[in-house]
Design an enzyme around this catalytic site. Sequence first.
Site, PDB file in Angstrom:
ATOM      1  N   ASP A   1       0.828  -1.206   0.000  1.00 50.06           N
ATOM      2  CA  ASP A   1       0.000   0.000   0.000  1.00 50.06           C
ATOM      3  C   ASP A   1       0.860   1.253   0.000  1.00 50.06           C
ATOM      4  O   ASP A   1       2.088   1.174   0.079  1.00 50.06           O
ATOM      5  CB  ASP A   1      -0.972  -0.016   1.196  1.00 50.06           C
ATOM      6  CG  ASP A   1      -0.317  -0.498   2.486  1.00 50.06           C
ATOM      7  OD1 ASP A   1       0.922  -0.545   2.542  1.00 50.06           O
ATOM      8  OD2 ASP A   1      -1.048  -0.831   3.435  1.00 50.06           O
TER       9      ASP A   1
ATOM     10  N   ASN B   1      -7.668  -2.276  14.049  1.00 47.95           N
ATOM     11  CA  ASN B   1      -9.076  -2.538  13.716  1.00 47.95           C
ATOM     12  C   ASN B   1      -9.236  -3.723  12.764  1.00 47.95           C
ATOM     13  O   ASN B   1     -10.290  -3.907  12.174  1.00 47.95           O
ATOM     14  CB  ASN B   1      -9.705  -1.280  13.090  1.00 47.95           C
ATOM     15  CG  ASN B   1      -8.949  -0.820  11.840  1.00 47.95           C
ATOM     16  OD1 ASN B   1      -8.068  -1.530  11.355  1.00 47.95           O
ATOM     17  ND2 ASN B   1      -9.287   0.353  11.334  1.00 47.95           N
TER      18      ASN B   1
ATOM     19  N   GLU C   1      -9.696  -0.971   5.225  1.00 48.15           N
ATOM     20  CA  GLU C   1     -10.318  -0.694   6.516  1.00 48.15           C
ATOM     21  C   GLU C   1     -11.629  -1.484   6.652  1.00 48.15           C
ATOM     22  O   GLU C   1     -12.168  -1.964   5.651  1.00 48.15           O
ATOM     23  CB  GLU C   1     -10.608   0.813   6.619  1.00 48.15           C
ATOM     24  CG  GLU C   1      -9.367   1.702   6.526  1.00 48.15           C
ATOM     25  CD  GLU C   1      -8.547   1.759   7.816  1.00 48.15           C
ATOM     26  OE1 GLU C   1      -8.389   0.727   8.496  1.00 48.15           O
ATOM     27  OE2 GLU C   1      -8.052   2.859   8.145  1.00 48.15           O
TER      28      GLU C   1
HETATM   29  C1  F6R Z   1       1.359  -1.306   6.090  1.00 40.15           C
HETATM   30  C2  F6R Z   1       0.126  -2.101   6.133  1.00 40.15           C
HETATM   31  C3  F6R Z   1      -0.714  -2.097   7.371  1.00 40.15           C
HETATM   32  C4  F6R Z   1       0.095  -2.488   8.613  1.00 40.15           C
HETATM   33  C5  F6R Z   1      -0.781  -2.424   9.865  1.00 40.15           C
HETATM   34  C6  F6R Z   1       0.030  -2.720  11.112  1.00 40.15           C
HETATM   35  O1  F6R Z   1       2.006  -1.452   4.851  1.00 40.15           O
HETATM   36  O2  F6R Z   1      -0.221  -2.722   5.179  1.00 40.15           O
HETATM   37  O3  F6R Z   1      -1.788  -2.986   7.216  1.00 40.15           O
HETATM   38  O4  F6R Z   1       0.617  -3.770   8.444  1.00 40.15           O
HETATM   39  O5  F6R Z   1      -1.331  -1.159   9.978  1.00 40.15           O
HETATM   40  O6  F6R Z   1       0.959  -1.704  11.295  1.00 40.15           O
HETATM   41  P1  F6R Z   1       2.066  -1.814  12.413  1.00 40.15           P
HETATM   42  O7  F6R Z   1       2.980  -2.919  12.015  1.00 40.15           O
HETATM   43  O8  F6R Z   1       2.778  -0.478  12.378  1.00 40.15           O
HETATM   44  O9  F6R Z   1       1.372  -2.082  13.694  1.00 40.15           O
END
Ligand code: F6R
Length: 242
Positions: A67, A136, A143
Amino acid sequence: MKWEVLKDEAAVSARAEEFLLESLVSSEVGAIALPTGKTPVALYQRLNLLSEDLKAQFRTQTWFALDEFLRRDLAPESSFRGFLLRHFIHPMGIPEGNLLTLSFHPDDPEKEATRYESAIAAAGGLKLALLGIGLNGHIGFNEPGTPLDSRTGVRRLTEKSRKANAYLFPSLEETAHEAMTMGISTILSARRVLMLATGASKEAPVSRLVKDRSITETFPASALWSHPDSWLLVDSTAGAAL
Ligand code: F6R
């Protein structure tokens, strides 16, 4: 989905490294999708310490970022491309051209999404998608509420996700409001999906994912239950309730 509760973050990284190396040495064609964020940093640091011989195996592989934030005035170092170059591509000696990313300022996001999907297909699809999990339950930036059959496209970030990512920006106000992400169905098209979760903040989403097996748009990570080769590696803190 199979899951393993490992002692700590180092053990999770060591096990994830095994999955990556297995995927790299296999003769199977295909690209590998990578996450940014706090979770994979320990893994990337560990990979940076591999021998030159092993690192060489990473250099011929095609990698895709899961992403990217959407924000015209984004400083390149706040972008996910910047993150992956810094933590993974440069230290591993991987040619920059082997990392494909989404633009953070596409003129036409729909065209950009189509370009990304086509590039994934041209690379032979995804043989592995490495994922983190949002507080979440988001995967990539899908999301809650994102259709399970979604492909790459634009998503509005929730307040919770903006706050969780604020550390990458000068202030919360400057955090991106939107992102582009591989869709849930794009991620699930990977032949193998490997999710990592570490730390106390992930105990609740991990517990919900493993204990409540219903597959629902309101908790995107639950889509992993519909995948024939999906794995979850957690440390003992994130997996405390398992
Ligand atoms: C980032 C992504 C997100 C993260 C998720 C967890 O490229 O795809 O889905 O994997 O937000 O983020 P962290 O590892 O910072 O807790």
